[in-house]
Design a protein around this motif. Structure first.
Motif, short mmCIF file in Angstrom:
data_model
loop_
_atom_site.label_atom_id
_atom_site.label_comp_id
_atom_site.label_asym_id
_atom_site.label_seq_id
_atom_site.Cartn_x
_atom_site.Cartn_y
_atom_site.Cartn_z
N ARG A 160 118.20 5.21 -0.11
CA ARG A 160 117.26 4.14 -0.45
C ARG A 160 116.76 3.44 0.81
NH1 ARG A 160 121.61 3.73 -3.67
NH2 ARG A 160 121.38 4.11 -5.90
N PRO A 174 112.81 8.85 -6.13
CA PRO A 174 112.38 7.80 -5.20
C PRO A 174 110.87 7.75 -5.08
CG PRO A 174 113.15 9.70 -3.99
CD PRO A 174 113.44 9.98 -5.44
N SER A 181 124.64 6.68 -6.93
CA SER A 181 123.21 6.74 -6.65
C SER A 181 122.42 6.82 -7.94
CB SER A 181 122.88 7.94 -5.76
OG SER A 181 123.56 7.84 -4.54
#
Length: 280
Positions: free
Chosen positions: A167, A7, A2
């Protein structure tokens, strides 16, 4: 692996349903935040005002949230991605390394896209395979049942078949965020609920912290017995008070004072405040 970059903010289209999912558990979440932010472990945050990383770690450890898929790494990322951005990392370091209550709610949302969680189909399948004998009414009970079947190996298999892609889940194409947040709240509250009433209140902290499902159920049984004894004592007290007050009369004409009522002879009657004696 990751990406470690933070994000993007959650899409606005998810805001209303996400807000409603959190609002349902707000009182319990506020109580959890109040208790676990009450220390000042890093000497940077004000005691009881914000939550530090050690306090966040203790909370998720007590709730049994950390496992082979949601590790301490993901736990720390959820914390760091939920804290406030600051322009001066020296003067405002406290805000940069601690969670306000709003940040805490965002942290729960971050957990919701990392941690493997059950779906409605999982609940239906469990109900079907157990022929209705397993009463699983929230996420915490679901995981307790998984553990009772095969301990750590059953949990590992579940995690592998329910792997998350944060995601994807942070977009409209992934699993509905409000659905995942609801399960995270159920899991967090269910693991910390010590009196078995399905909520977190000040009364829960009277009982010790335990991690195993069997130990939690034992503490809840103890809490239920204590509540039942308290309720019975209150009921007895009210009943005794009612019995002792019988025979007490506070009718008009007594000056507001209670006096023992005595039956009048049958040959007397009171009419308009005047006593008449019937002729024999």
């Amino acid at each position: 692996a990751s990406c470690l970059c933070a994000p993007a903010p959650l899409p606005w289209s998810l805001a209303v349903s996400t807000f409603q999912a959190i609002l349902k558990y707000e009182k319990s979440l506020r109580e959890i935040y109040r208790v676990y932010s009450a220390n000042d472990d890093d000497a940077l945050s004000g005691k009881g005002s914000v939550m530090s990383l050690p306090e966040w770690t203790r909370l998720l450890t007590d709730a049994g949230m950390i496992d082979s898929h949601f590790t301490k790494r993901e736990m720390k990322l959820c914390f760091l991605w939920s804290t406030m951005f600051v322009t001066d990392e020296v003067r405002r370091r406290s805000k940069m390394v601690s969670m306000s209550f709003v940040d805490f709610l965002e942290g729960i949302g971050r957990i919701a896209v990392f941690k493997p969680l059950p779906t409605e189909e999982d609940y239906m399948e469990l109900f079907k395979t157990s022929e209705g004998s397993v009463d699983v009414n929230d996420c915490a009970h679901f995981f307790d049942h998984i553990w009772s079947i095969g301990s750590e190996f059953a949990l590992q298999r579940f995690n592998e078949t329910h792997e998350r892609d944060w995601r994807l889940d942070e977009t409209d194409q992934g699993r509905p965020l409000h659905d995942s947040i609801q399960y995270v709240c159920q899991l967090l509250i269910g693991r910390l609920d010590r009196d078995g009433d399905g909520t977190i209140s000040k009364g829960d902290w009277k009982y010790k912290t335990v991690t195993g499902a069997a130990e939690r159920e034992e503490v809840r049984q103890q809490a239920r017995r204590s509540k039942r004894a308290s309720t019975e004592a209150t009921t007895r007290g009210k009943r005794d008070s009612t019995l002792s007050s019988r025979g007490s009369d506070s009718r008009p004409g007594t000056g507001g004072r209670s006096r023992t009522w005595e039956p009048q002879p049958e040959h007397k009657r009171h009419t308009a405040g005047v006593t008449h004696v019937a002729a024999g």
